[in-house]
Design a protein around this motif. Sequence first.
Motif, PDB file in Angstrom:
ATOM      1  N   HIS A   1      39.741  75.172  46.178  1.00 36.58           N
ATOM      2  CA  HIS A   1      41.114  75.100  46.394  1.00 36.58           C
ATOM      3  C   HIS A   1      41.496  74.329  47.169  1.00 36.58           C
ATOM      4  N   HIS A   2      41.214  74.387  48.412  1.00 42.37           N
ATOM      5  CA  HIS A   2      41.965  73.459  49.426  1.00 42.37           C
ATOM      6  C   HIS A   2      42.486  75.267  49.876  1.00 42.37           C
TER       7      HIS A   2
ATOM      8  N   VAL B   1      34.656  76.406  51.018  1.00 40.11           N
ATOM      9  CA  VAL B   1      36.029  75.825  51.124  1.00 40.11           C
ATOM     10  C   VAL B   1      36.850  75.502  49.379  1.00 40.11           C
TER      11      VAL B   1
END
Length: 333
Positions: free
Chosen positions: A96-97, A94
């Motif tokens: 930055h989301h 993952v």
Amino acid sequence: MAGYSQQTTEPRAGAPRRRLLAAAGLAPLLAAAPAATRPAVARSAGRAARDLVKPVHTSVRDWTSVAEVLGGPGDMKRNVMYHTGFPRRDLRVVSHHVRIKPALALGSHVSFVRYADGRTLLMGDVVVTEHELQHFIDTLQDHGIGQTALHKHLLGQRPDIWWVHIHGHGHHPVALARGLRKAFDRTGTPLPRASSQAKPRDLDTAGIDKAMGAKGSGDDGIYKCVFVRRERITDGNLVLPPGLGSTSAFNFQPLGDGRAAVSADCCMVAEEVQPVLRALRRAGAKLVELHNHGLTDHPRLFFVHVWAVGDAVRLARALRPAVDATNVKPIAG
């Protein structure tokens, strides 16, 4: 003391005059010297050009033994590069989301090229976890395979991931493949397999193509627009095939509603670096890393990895000036 001072200052005053007279006398010789050496320089350049070794065309059949050692089939790119992908399907990364699909930025890949003098060149970019990194490097070194770059493609990723550029050459490609296989075995890298070439359905790929000025292609749910340098690139005395170690690639991962995460890599020569960095920041892209991939390339190449999220077509349109600032042309991935 006054007399001593007068005796010492007189020669100093005359020295510049004598140097000027000597320089004037030498000027005709100095002016003639470049003209006299130009033929030698030209002969040297001619010899250097003749010393370059070019790649030869091969087919998948020529690399059967390499494929067996690596554990899966590869494919040919531009009839000279035997290419094998090792996407890290085993990792859940993952950044930055955004959950990163393997084809976006986790795709280890290696290429073998045969040359007219019988040598084989191995180049690649391999994804490893931080836990795997040192064992992977040690095994490469044990088998005579070098590392030419160590860097990141993503910001704030979890788990911590590193990318290692590798380089090897010799007359025995299977030996290179065995060393590479031993190094992969120190990681969790799955065996290679063929990827889906279908274009993502939830991206306006025609709009991306128009904005980027390139015909993209699908790769396991990712849309990719790839560019190669127009110049002849050499690595030592080896002429590199177009696209080997000299591509700019813009990868689009669909996020829904026409949006995409973009992981990109721009290939530049020195004078292009600052214009490209400025163009990328004006596009709203985040700069990840600026570095070299090779050690003996000519011209010297620099690479910047980039991250951006937004409407895919608008992002492509905003990123296009960075492409236009470099001497590249589109090519099939």
